[in-house]
Scaffold this active site. Structure first.
Site, PDB file in Angstrom:
ATOM      1  CD  GLU A 214      -3.088  -1.374   0.457  1.00 49.75           C
ATOM      2  OE1 GLU A 214      -3.267  -0.173   0.111  1.00 49.75           O
ATOM      3  OE2 GLU A 214      -3.137  -2.323  -0.190  1.00 49.75           O
ATOM      4  CB  CYS A 248      -1.443   7.713   1.174  1.00 47.86           C
ATOM      5  SG  CYS A 248      -2.751   6.925   1.427  1.00 47.86           S
TER       6      CYS A 248
END
Ligand code: NAD
Length: 458
Positions: A214, A248
């Site tokens: 991720e 993110c």
């Protein structure tokens, strides 16, 4: 608890023994541990929020919706759905196999490693942990060494509240992680940067360990002339400046379709920021701080003062960088060479949709793409010609909160996905099983030698 390097293999082998002995195999045990996670977070919510404030000056509201409450929602859903998730799936067979039954069984993988990042340390450790436990794995958690207060709290509470025969925490930085990665795991679930993602994948290759990466990258927002600019400015600003930009899926940069759109949007962005954080964001309780001096200095270098149209107030001692907007940015500028991960928003202007699409295509595939337009054909055209981990149309970040949507990257922004049932799937091997019976053997004659078709194809 900190371990000596030599202890890593002891921890892994102990957990593997426990896994093989079925410590977490049963529904009841998995449920018990999920309930313990739920209680852990509910009972210590305020301590988590305090720790988030100490680490990043994270406002309680942000810590609530992105860390503690997010985890509890995921955990509550997993508790409710666990029995259904664990059920074997019945699969229909074909005419030839109609006497048999086919099923997919859900096997746990074994001992898995979960590595979290520091920006949302609670959700980034606990959400994978929830899926890993629901799927029946033993887990080693390696939280980020950089979210010091939250990591200390998580370590203490996990050791207090979860079964150490099933979950262990390992702490440390690069050196410790390097040692830990020499161990054999059955899956590594890593959240972090693409550069460390490559190190993880290389280490995992030694045992062909599957990885879920991720990662991050530069997430663009494309804005066209049909938009309600003030609405767009509010939504983009929220996604860029929350947690001081350390997110993110933050809007990393904006591509405005025309100079006019750029001018209008920037005026609205300024208004939004005045409204969000007041004249001096340093005094606002709702604006965070940069993680550490290293990141502060990195961000400082990305700002080109000649392109700043808002902000650029820095206070090194306070690790404060004010919400900053840069205009007429070009693809060669330093701010466009790396993921920003801070409160700086570069705005660029392109001539048309094709140029915007080309810009996105030329760069690494982002974790998220944001498209702002009232024209469905423009939106659909952009989505059809670009690749990104996720998309949100006419807003930002909200896609991550829809737990029925898989969350994950593509290309350099990562591989694999999670959230909701997808987290359970990420830690499960779907074992195909065909069940036949010891009868009707005469019907099998055609498949045993000697064959009776004289070499002709059947
Ligand atoms: P990072 O990759 O720098 O570090 C992650 C962890 O890896 C560290 O805590 C450290 O323990 C370990 N590590 C660092 N260098 C290492 C090395 N050389 N060898 C072995 N281990 C090493 O990431 P970060 O700074 O913790 O987080 C920021 C990044 O994470 C950003 O790129 C961001 O986009 C990404 N991120 C992604 C998501 C997502 O869900 N996709 C969520 C949050 C953050």
């Amino acid at each position: 608890m900190d371990f000596n390097k030599a202890d890593y293999s002891v921890i892994v082998s102990t957990l593997r023994r426990n896994f093989k002995d079925g410590y977490i195999a049963k529904y009841e045990k998995r449920l018990e541990q999920l309930q313990a996670i739920y209680r852990l977070v509910v009972d210590h919510q305020e301590e988590f929020h305090d720790a988030g404030y100490k680490d990043l000056r994270k406002p309680t509201t942000e810590a609530c919706f992105a860390d503690t409450q997010f985890v509890n929602r995921e955990c509550g859903d997993a508790i409710k759905a666990l029995k259904t998730w664990m059920k074997p799936e019945n699969i229909s067979t074909d005419l030839l196999n109609m006497q048999h039954s086919a099923k997919i069984l859900h096997d746990p993988l074994g001992v898995v490693l979960v590595m979290g990042a520091w920006n949302y340390p609670v959700q980034l450790c606990f959400i994978p942990l929830i899926g890993a436990i629901a799927a029946g794995n033993c887990v080693i958690i390696k939280p980020s060494e950089l979210s010091i207060h939250t990591t200390e709290l998580m370590t203490k509470l996990i050791e207090q509240c979860l079964d150490p025969d099933i979950v262990q925490v390992v702490n440390g930085g690069v050196e410790e992680t390097t040692e830990l990665l020499k161990e054999r795991f059955d899956k590594i679930f890593f959240t972090g940067s693409p550069s460390v993602g490559k190190i993880i994948m290389k280490a995992a290759s030694q045992y062909l360990t599957p990885v879920d990466l991720e990662l991050g990258g530069k997430c663009p927002a494309i804005v066209d002339e049909t938009c309600d600019m003030q609405l767009v400015a509010n939504r983009i600003s929220w996604a860029r400046y929350t947690n001081a930009g350390q997110l993110c899926i933050a809007t990393d940069y904006v591509l405005c379709i025309s100079d006019n759109v750029q001018d209008r949007l920037i005026e609205c962005l300024k208004k939004t920021l005045d409204g969000f954080y007041g004249e001096n964001a340093q005094e606002s309780p709702d604006f965070g701080r940069i993680l550490n001096l290293r990141n502060f200095k990195r961000l400082q270098k990305l700002i080109d003062p000649s392109k700043v149209v808002y902000g650029n107030h820095l206070d090194e001692k306070d690790l404060y960088i004010s919400p900053t907007i840069m205009k007429n940015v070009s693809s060669d500028d330093p701010v466009m060479q790396e993921e920003i991960f801070g409160p700086i928003l570069p705005v660029l202007s392109v001539a048309n949709v094709d140029e915007a699409v080309e810009f996105v295509q030329e760069n690494e595939k982002p974790l998220a793409l944001y498209v702002f337009s009232k024209k469905n054909d423009v939106v659909n055209d952009i989505l059809a010609r670009t690749s990104s981990g996720t998309v949100c149309v006419n807003d930002c970040v909200l896609q991550v909160g829809i737990t029925n949507l898989p969350f994950g990257g593509v290309g350099m922004s990562g591989m694999g996905c999670y959230h909701g049932k997808y987290t359970y799937d990420a830690f499960t091997h779907r074992k195909s099983c065909l069940f036949t019976k010891q009868k009707n053997e005469s019907m099998n004659k055609f498949r045993y030698p000697p064959y009776d078709y004289n070499g002709r194809a059947m």
